[in-house]
Design an enzyme around this catalytic site. Structure first.
Site, mmCIF file in Angstrom:
data_model
loop_
_atom_site.group_PDB
_atom_site.id
_atom_site.type_symbol
_atom_site.label_atom_id
_atom_site.label_comp_id
_atom_site.label_asym_id
_atom_site.label_seq_id
_atom_site.Cartn_x
_atom_site.Cartn_y
_atom_site.Cartn_z
ATOM 1 N N GLY A 47 -2.895 3.709 -2.658
ATOM 2 C CA GLY A 47 -4.065 4.013 -3.488
ATOM 3 C C GLY A 47 -4.316 5.497 -3.400
ATOM 4 N N GLU A 48 -5.538 5.861 -3.145
ATOM 5 C CA GLU A 48 -5.909 7.279 -3.040
ATOM 6 C C GLU A 48 -6.508 7.504 -1.658
ATOM 7 O OE1 GLU A 48 -4.955 9.476 -5.326
ATOM 8 O OE2 GLU A 48 -5.723 10.921 -3.873
ATOM 9 N N SER A 49 -5.784 8.243 -0.820
ATOM 10 C CA SER A 49 -6.180 8.356 0.581
ATOM 11 C C SER A 49 -7.541 9.045 0.753
ATOM 12 C CB SER A 49 -5.101 9.092 1.384
ATOM 13 O OG SER A 49 -4.785 10.316 0.770
ATOM 14 N N CYS A 79 2.134 4.189 1.757
ATOM 15 C CA CYS A 79 1.796 5.305 0.873
ATOM 16 C C CYS A 79 0.458 5.932 1.282
ATOM 17 C CB CYS A 79 1.842 4.841 -0.570
ATOM 18 S SG CYS A 79 2.162 6.187 -1.696
ATOM 19 N N ARG A 106 1.636 15.143 1.391
ATOM 20 C CA ARG A 106 1.125 14.343 0.261
ATOM 21 C C ARG A 106 1.813 14.777 -1.028
ATOM 22 N NH1 ARG A 106 -5.009 14.636 -0.643
ATOM 23 N NH2 ARG A 106 -4.520 12.895 -2.022
ATOM 24 N N HIS A 183 6.343 1.475 -1.611
ATOM 25 C CA HIS A 183 5.477 0.311 -1.849
ATOM 26 C C HIS A 183 6.267 -0.995 -1.785
ATOM 27 C CE1 HIS A 183 1.800 2.384 -3.243
ATOM 28 N NE2 HIS A 183 2.641 3.319 -3.655
ATOM 29 N N GLU A 185 5.133 -3.787 -1.389
ATOM 30 C CA GLU A 185 4.314 -4.852 -2.004
ATOM 31 C C GLU A 185 4.525 -4.927 -3.516
ATOM 32 O OE1 GLU A 185 3.308 -1.943 -1.175
ATOM 33 O OE2 GLU A 185 1.680 -1.238 -2.457
HETATM 34 N N1 GLN Z 1 -0.976 10.344 -3.778
HETATM 35 C C1 GLN Z 1 -1.802 9.401 -3.074
HETATM 36 C C2 GLN Z 1 -2.572 10.088 -1.936
HETATM 37 O O1 GLN Z 1 -2.286 11.218 -1.624
HETATM 38 C C3 GLN Z 1 -0.963 8.270 -2.503
HETATM 39 C C4 GLN Z 1 -0.323 7.499 -3.631
HETATM 40 C C5 GLN Z 1 -0.092 6.061 -3.373
HETATM 41 O O2 GLN Z 1 -0.648 5.455 -2.449
HETATM 42 N N2 GLN Z 1 0.688 5.465 -4.237
HETATM 43 O O3 GLN Z 1 -3.450 9.505 -1.413
#
Ligand code: GLN
Length: 206
Positions: A47-49, A79, A106, A183, A185
């Site tokens: 997701g988005e960290s 990820c 990242r 990923h 999943e």
């Molecule tokens: N680019 C996202 C981040 O820096 C990670 C991307 C992902 O989880 N698919 O959080």
């Protein structure tokens, strides 16, 4: 087997689907009180960290989860989940749990390579020679392993998406922690989740 899945943002449903197919029960973590029920392992999804890190604190889960991971709770971060575990980020001043002794970069493949597929062996899982499908989405990679005694690469991408050869570590294991830049999943290959569930059952029996 009860596995907690951080469910504040990102691809948590995909992990739950696989865990259930493999016979595990899932607990969704959305707020502090969800940590009370007890569980044998933890999944930190993609997701988005930055968003996940902020919500973990705002929803009162951060400190307790960090403690649990430090005390040996099996955890698999994929990820953004790998970014949450990393001890250091090479291109971001933030760190989150910081329990995994690696530096993570990242968005490591540049903008034009937002998403790509590759395949590789995974140490301990590919003995029969069947490579894993690796799906990358604005993915990080592991640029440095700080503690080679404890942490070992388990997946290396030897060819970059532009066709050039490289040696990018995209999966690492350090005792109770697995960090994956890709990923699993999003594929039908469940071997990473099976490995993780084996860690969870070994821990719950010890
Ligand atoms: N680019 C996202 C981040 O820096 C990670 C991307 C992902 O989880 N698919 O959080």
């Amino acid at each position: 087997m009860r596995v907690a899945v951080l469910a504040v943002q990102g691809a948590f449903l995909e992990h739950e689907r696989i865990l259930r197919q493999l016979g595990a029960d899932c607990v969704e973590l959305r707020k502090g009180s969800d940590l009370q029920g007890g569980f044998d392992g933890l999944i930190l999804p993609g997701g988005e960290s930055t968003v996940q890190g902020k919500l973990l604190r705002e929803l009162h889960m951060f400190g307790e989860l960090k403690e649990m991971i430090g005390a040996g709770l099996p955890v698999m971060g994929t990820c953004a989940g790998l970014i949450l575990l990393a001890g250091r980020l090479s291109n971001d001043a933030n760190t989150y749990f910081g329990t995994l002794p690696v530096t993570v970069q990242r968005n490591a493949y540049g903008r034009q390579l937002g998403s790509f597929s590759a395949s590789s062996c995974i140490l301990g899982l590919s003995e029969e020679g069947r490579e894993f499908p690796l799906e990358f989405i604005r993915a990080p990679y592991i640029s440095e392993i700080h503690d080679r005694e404890q942490a070992a690469p388990i997946a290396v991408l030897d060819r970059m998406p532009d066709g050039s050869y490289g040696e990018n570590v995209v999966g690492v294991r350090c005792q109770n922690q697995i960090g994956l830049a890709f990923h699993p999943e999003l594929t039908e290959d469940y071997r990473c989740h099976e490995m993780f569930l084996r860690m969870c059952s070994a821990k719950s029996m010890s």
